[in-house]
Design an enzyme around this catalytic site. Structure first.
Site, short mmCIF file in Angstrom:
data_model
loop_
_atom_site.label_atom_id
_atom_site.label_comp_id
_atom_site.label_asym_id
_atom_site.label_seq_id
_atom_site.Cartn_x
_atom_site.Cartn_y
_atom_site.Cartn_z
N ASN A 1 1.24 -1.22 0.21
CA ASN A 1 -0.39 -0.30 -0.24
C ASN A 1 0.97 1.20 -0.08
OD1 ASN A 1 -2.80 1.70 0.39
ND2 ASN A 1 -1.22 2.36 2.68
N SER B 1 3.16 4.33 -12.60
CA SER B 1 3.70 3.35 -11.54
C SER B 1 1.63 2.47 -11.04
CB SER B 1 3.97 4.18 -10.78
OG SER B 1 2.93 4.94 -9.85
N LYS B 2 1.41 2.54 -11.07
CA LYS B 2 -0.44 2.34 -10.62
C LYS B 2 -0.67 1.66 -11.86
CE LYS B 2 -0.50 4.06 -6.84
NZ LYS B 2 -0.05 2.91 -5.93
N SER C 1 -5.30 2.35 -8.06
CA SER C 1 -5.72 3.41 -7.95
C SER C 1 -6.51 3.53 -9.11
CB SER C 1 -4.67 4.28 -7.85
OG SER C 1 -5.55 5.84 -8.02
N TYR D 1 2.55 9.00 -11.64
CA TYR D 1 2.37 8.18 -10.56
C TYR D 1 1.38 7.05 -11.71
CZ TYR D 1 -1.63 7.29 -7.02
OH TYR D 1 -2.09 6.68 -6.48
#
Length: 274
Positions: free
Chosen positions: A102, A170-171, A154, A167
């Site tokens: 997480n 990465s997700k 996400s 971001y």
């Protein structure tokens, strides 16, 4: 669009539904705040022995004061941190049953001027860190022929948002990692799934709301349920995916976003009554 007041929102998630994780050993990263904190508390409340990792020692101290769990300062960009968390779990209970990846960072900015340092830090924590912990825990779980890994991705893992290339990348990578591990390790009895939260009232989102209230209000207005989610609501879904109740579920991405992904972007959501 009328957004419901706090009083109109549903009550906090109900308490533990039982003791689904009695005597199981869990590792949770990013456990000092937000969704990770609620997952760690939920697991401990339902009988798990939890090793909680976070980069912030102050938040870990506060967590340890609230529940009987073990805490360890850990920067998940360092693969040795992952190995230490798993080693702590094995010392605690002789095994590793549950892992929740997480820990995460968000550093936004225009791609054309985005720094290499910010790119590397985002990928190192949000994606590489997930791999490091999954690899370390997987080695134990393969020997056990059992285990569950939950990767917190996400909504940015299934659709892009502006000025967030690192971001978003990465997700998306987290979701690819989730599916790959699910396929590779199913034969060992290991399940791997991803939770993809939408707008949720974490400390990170609270900071965004304070810095850019108009932007935050516009984002919230796009949610069909008319509000941001609460960390406990995300944790409730996470605990389901970690439990035996989802024993035939692996390689899946569960989007929990108040209906946002279901709405075609060319339309406004219906007004919320009340």
């Amino acid at each position: 669009m009328t957004v419901p007041s706090a009083a109109a929102r549903p009550a906090a998630a109900a308490g533990p539904v039982g003791a689904r994780f009695t005597d199981q050993v869990a590792v949770v990263t990013g456990a000092g705040s937000g969704i990770g904190r609620q997952i760690a508390l939920g697991l401990a409340a339902e009988g798990a022995r939890v090793v909680a990792g976070d980069v912030d020692p102050v938040s870990l101290d506060a967590l340890a004061a609230e529940a009987p769990l073990s805490v360890e300062v850990a920067d998940m960009a360092d693969e040795r941190a992952a190995e230490r968390l798993v080693a702590t779990a094995v010392r605690l209970g002789g095994r590793v049953d549950l892992v929740v990846n997480n820990a995460g960072v968000l550093r936004s900015g225009p791609t054309e001027s985005y720094s290499t340092e910010d790119w590397r830090r985002t990928i190192d924590v949000n994606l590489n860190g997930y791999f490091y912990l999954a690899r370390a825990a997987g080695a134990v779980m393969i020997g056990q022929r059992a285990g569950v890994i939950l990767n917190v991705a996400s909504i940015a893992g299934v659709a892009a948002s502006p000025n967030s290339a690192a971001y978003v990348t990465s997700k998306h990578g987290v979701i690819g990692l989730t599916k790959s591990l699910a396929v590779d390790w199913a034969r060992y009895g290991i399940r791997v799934n991803a939770l993809a939260p939408g707008l949720t009232s974490t400390p990170l989102v609270a900071a965004i709301a304070e810095e850019a209230p108009a932007h935050y209000a516009a984002r919230q207005a796009r949610v069909p349920l008319g509000r941001a989610g609460e960390p406990r609501e995300q944790a409730g879904v996470a605990l389901f995916l970690l439990s035996a109740e989802s024993s035939y579920t692996t390689g899946q991405v569960l989007v929990v976003d108040g209906g946002g992904a279901a709405l075609y972007s060319g339309y406004e959501p219906p007004a919320v009554e009340g």
